[in-house]
Design a protein around this motif. Structure first.
Motif, PDB file in Angstrom:
ATOM      1  N   ASN A  42       0.802  -1.212   0.000  1.00  0.00           N
ATOM      2  CA  ASN A  42       0.000   0.000   0.000  1.00  0.00           C
ATOM      3  C   ASN A  42       0.839   1.268   0.000  1.00  0.00           C
ATOM      4  O   ASN A  42       0.310   2.364  -0.188  1.00  0.00           O
ATOM      5  CB  ASN A  42      -0.944   0.015   1.215  1.00  0.00           C
ATOM      6  N   ASP A  46      -1.362   4.672  -6.335  1.00  0.00           N
ATOM      7  CA  ASP A  46      -2.134   4.187  -7.471  1.00  0.00           C
ATOM      8  C   ASP A  46      -1.623   4.853  -8.739  1.00  0.00           C
ATOM      9  O   ASP A  46      -1.171   6.002  -8.721  1.00  0.00           O
ATOM     10  CB  ASP A  46      -3.619   4.516  -7.294  1.00  0.00           C
ATOM     11  N   ASP A  47      -1.702   4.137  -9.841  1.00  0.00           N
ATOM     12  CA  ASP A  47      -1.267   4.692 -11.125  1.00  0.00           C
ATOM     13  C   ASP A  47      -2.314   5.709 -11.594  1.00  0.00           C
ATOM     14  O   ASP A  47      -3.456   5.329 -11.895  1.00  0.00           O
ATOM     15  CB  ASP A  47      -1.116   3.562 -12.145  1.00  0.00           C
ATOM     16  N   ASP A  52      -9.782   3.516 -13.082  1.00  0.00           N
ATOM     17  CA  ASP A  52     -10.247   2.670 -11.992  1.00  0.00           C
ATOM     18  C   ASP A  52     -11.062   1.501 -12.548  1.00  0.00           C
ATOM     19  O   ASP A  52     -11.658   1.589 -13.621  1.00  0.00           O
ATOM     20  CB  ASP A  52     -11.115   3.474 -11.027  1.00  0.00           C
ATOM     21  N   TYR A  58      -9.006  -5.925  -8.113  1.00  0.00           N
ATOM     22  CA  TYR A  58      -7.635  -5.425  -8.225  1.00  0.00           C
ATOM     23  C   TYR A  58      -7.636  -3.941  -8.575  1.00  0.00           C
ATOM     24  O   TYR A  58      -8.639  -3.385  -9.034  1.00  0.00           O
ATOM     25  CB  TYR A  58      -6.868  -6.186  -9.304  1.00  0.00           C
ATOM     26  N   LYS A  59      -6.486  -3.319  -8.344  1.00  0.00           N
ATOM     27  CA  LYS A  59      -6.243  -1.970  -8.837  1.00  0.00           C
ATOM     28  C   LYS A  59      -4.785  -1.912  -9.291  1.00  0.00           C
ATOM     29  O   LYS A  59      -3.982  -2.815  -8.990  1.00  0.00           O
ATOM     30  CB  LYS A  59      -6.521  -0.919  -7.768  1.00  0.00           C
ATOM     31  N   LYS A  61      -1.158  -0.266  -9.241  1.00  0.00           N
ATOM     32  CA  LYS A  61      -0.213   0.551  -8.502  1.00  0.00           C
ATOM     33  C   LYS A  61       0.991   0.844  -9.399  1.00  0.00           C
ATOM     34  O   LYS A  61       1.199   0.184 -10.416  1.00  0.00           O
ATOM     35  CB  LYS A  61       0.247  -0.184  -7.240  1.00  0.00           C
ATOM     36  N   ARG A  68       4.242  -0.537 -13.300  1.00  0.00           N
ATOM     37  CA  ARG A  68       2.856  -0.800 -12.917  1.00  0.00           C
ATOM     38  C   ARG A  68       2.666  -2.276 -12.551  1.00  0.00           C
ATOM     39  O   ARG A  68       3.276  -3.153 -13.156  1.00  0.00           O
ATOM     40  CB  ARG A  68       1.915  -0.429 -14.061  1.00  0.00           C
ATOM     41  N   THR A  73      -7.674  -5.647  -4.139  1.00  0.00           N
ATOM     42  CA  THR A  73      -8.476  -4.646  -3.430  1.00  0.00           C
ATOM     43  C   THR A  73      -9.375  -5.300  -2.377  1.00  0.00           C
ATOM     44  O   THR A  73     -10.121  -4.614  -1.690  1.00  0.00           O
ATOM     45  CB  THR A  73      -9.354  -3.858  -4.414  1.00  0.00           C
TER      46      THR A  73
END
Length: 567
Positions: A42, A46-47, A52, A58-59, A61, A68, A73
């Motif tokens: 964490n 975030d990219d 989003d 997932y997200k 980063k 990336r 999530t």
């Protein structure tokens, strides 16, 4: 992201030696040190350039060292589907066997069609490249993905581009031999997307190509120049595409392509973001239309990176890191690569010729030129154990180890993996030099676990008790290693669990009929059989129905029902 045909670096031996320093300096730019993917990430932001994904587990980063990557999530359960997506582009691997440009099936077995006495196959009327038949479903095929028409086969635009080179398809004369002629197909298909499908073109150009690194590896860059760039620009006359654009596409494929189907490679718009780890927490599969499904193989806690392995997991550190450096252009420093014992598996350990213990390991597995030494035994007393004596000392240079492994690897790759006698002979021949869990022996055992019971002379119900016990022992041995290196919901575990059930069942039946075991023993063993089948079915029924693994999963379900009736 394992394009197997890109595993062997295309440098000649002389180039490889002359440019070794350049390559080391270049790859250092990409040495991301494989942050501990089992830790919470964490701290990375975030990219901001990535949309989003509401509702997705997932997200994206972004890290100054990793670039990336995907992070969970939410808590993701083992076996849970994380991503399912259609391919952006599909085509032959590098130096692949000839395939039909429409359906992308190879010309062997059921797909080998002799169209006439003078032709081994049908050919496209325009470009003369081989096709399976004039009515191939991959000609101008439109598959619906996300509500949009996605054309993955042989299009009119592709035919026109290939036709511009004259009857170059006629150069494909041996339908069973690998050829570099197909290296141009996937880059060409991506170029044509600029007008055919700008959205897919844009998605592909989000991927890294590592041009700066690849340009410093002359063997790689020159092979693409001659085999792809010059052909597209000169033979096909597509001068509107600059050389650097085509080189970038070659790099995108080398770095990001997944091997799919039989000798094919594909790009995907989300899965390319997965970080690498030599003990991954996901597994993936693709269906007949090359749609990719990515599932968690073990539980992934919220905030942890989602990983896969770009290398073959059942391989030693030296070979894995060599492949990753040569084909993906970075030095892996994950927890497994950093541990000389490879998480306790000892799958690279050699036998010491002085003390006879299988404990010769690299002194520093992250340094390819570090020496290998016999690791001293535990000197503290253990209850009931004979006190081990220290090794008088043994060391091998990295060069000696590499030459030894290269020789044995060549021998291993030359084996017929349906030849029981040859595989068993390989195990016996090298048992005195390799740890029982060594990856080269593990490969032979993996083959034996499947061919015992399936090839002529060794069919399952014909096997004597001794060979049934042998099959069972092999399955248990390799399963213990798979549980370390590719744990959870993985095809390797599923297939091995299925292979285990048959020898247990047959031995149990024979022994019960001979009054050699009691009814209580019978019930205990049937529970073990049911457990193997239940786990195998759970794992393999997640595979595409059309795949061989999916078929084994259904067979496991059927066998499980029968066993439960007997219980």
């Amino acid at each position: 992201m394992c394009d197997h045909d890109s595993r062997k670096q295309r440098n000649s031996k002389s180039n490889k030696k002359n440019h070794k320093r350049q390559q080391q300096q270049a790859s250092q730019q990409l040495n991301n040190n494989n942050i501990n993917h089992n830790n919470n990430n964490n701290h990375d932001p975030d990219d901001p350039d990535w949309e989003d994904s509401p509702g997705k587990p997932y997200k994206v980063k972004i890290s100054p060292t990793m670039g990336r990557y995907l992070v969970a999530t939410k808590d993701i359960a083992a076996g849970e589907l994380i991503v399912r997506e259609e391919a952006l582009v599909v085509g032959p691997c590098q130096n692949a066997k000839p395939v039909c440009l429409g359906c992308l099936k190879q010309f062997d077995g059921e797909h080998y069609i002799r169209s006439s006495d003078n032709e081994d196959c049908d050919r496209c009327m325009g470009c003369q490249w081989p096709l399976c038949c004039p009515t191939c479903p991959g000609l101008e095929r439109d598959d619906k993905a996300g509500g949009q028409a996605v054309r993955l086969g042989h299009t009119d635009e592709e035919c026109a581009a290939l036709s511009a080179a004259g009857p170059s398809g006629r150069r494909v004369v041996d339908l069973r031999a690998r050829t570099p002629l197909y290296n141009v197909i996937v880059p060409l298909r991506i170029l044509l997307l600029e007008k055919q499908d700008p959205a897919r073109w844009k998605a592909i150009h989000k991927m890294q190509s590592q041009d700066d690194v690849r340009r410093q590896i002359p063997g790689v860059w020159q092979a693409n120049q001659l085999g792809v760039v010059d052909r597209i620009r000169n033979e096909f006359g597509l001068q509107q595409y600059p050389e650097d654009v085509i080189h970038t596409l070659c790099g995108i494929l080398e770095v990001n392509a997944f091997e799919v189907g039989d000798g094919l490679r594909a790009l995907y718009g989300v899965a390319f973001l997965l970080a690498h780890d030599c003990t991954p927490n996901t597994s993936h599969s693709d269906d007949e239309l090359r749609a990719l499904s990515l599932r968690a193989s073990v539980p992934i806690p919220k905030g942890h990176a989602i990983t896969l392995s770009y290398a073959y997991t059942i391989q030693g550190t030296l070979k894995r890191r060599e492949h990753l450096k040569e084909s993906k252009f970075f030095d892996c420093c994950c927890s497994r690569c950093s541990d000389p014992t490879e998480l306790g598996s000892m799958c690279s350990a050699l036998v010491c010729p002085r003390c006879g213990r299988p404990s010769v390991l690299p002194t520093d597995p992250l340094q390819a030129d570090a020496p290998w030494r016999c690791v001293p035994p535990r000197l503290e007393p253990r209850p009931g154990a004979k006190q081990e004596q220290p090794c008088p000392g043994y060391e091998m240079t990295a060069k000696e180890v590499k030459e030894f492994l290269d020789k044995l690897t060549d021998e291993s790759e030359a084996l017929d993996h349906n030849d029981v006698v040859g595989l068993e002979g390989f195990l016996v021949k090298h048992a005195a030099r390799l740890h029982p869990n060594h990856f080269l022996l593990l490969g032979a055992k993996h083959s034996l676990s499947q061919v015992y019971g399936k090839v002529q002379g060794y069919l399952i119900h014909q096997l004597p008790d001794a060979l049934l016990e042998r099959k069972l022992t092999i399955c248990r041995d390799i399963l213990s290693i798979f549980d370390l290196l590719e744990p959870g919901v993985s095809r390797l575990r599923g297939i091995t669990l299925y292979e285990m059930h048959a020898p247990i069942m047959i031995l149990t039946t024979r022994q019960f009929e001979a009054n050699a075991i009691s009814r209580k023993d019978l019930r205990t063993r049937l529970r073990e059989v049911a457990s193997c089948l239940e786990q195998a079915a759970h794992i393999l029924c997640l595979e595409p129905e059309s795949s061989s693994e999916g078929a084994v999963g259904r067979a496991a379900q059927d066998a499980l029902q029968r066993v439960r009736q007997w219980q």
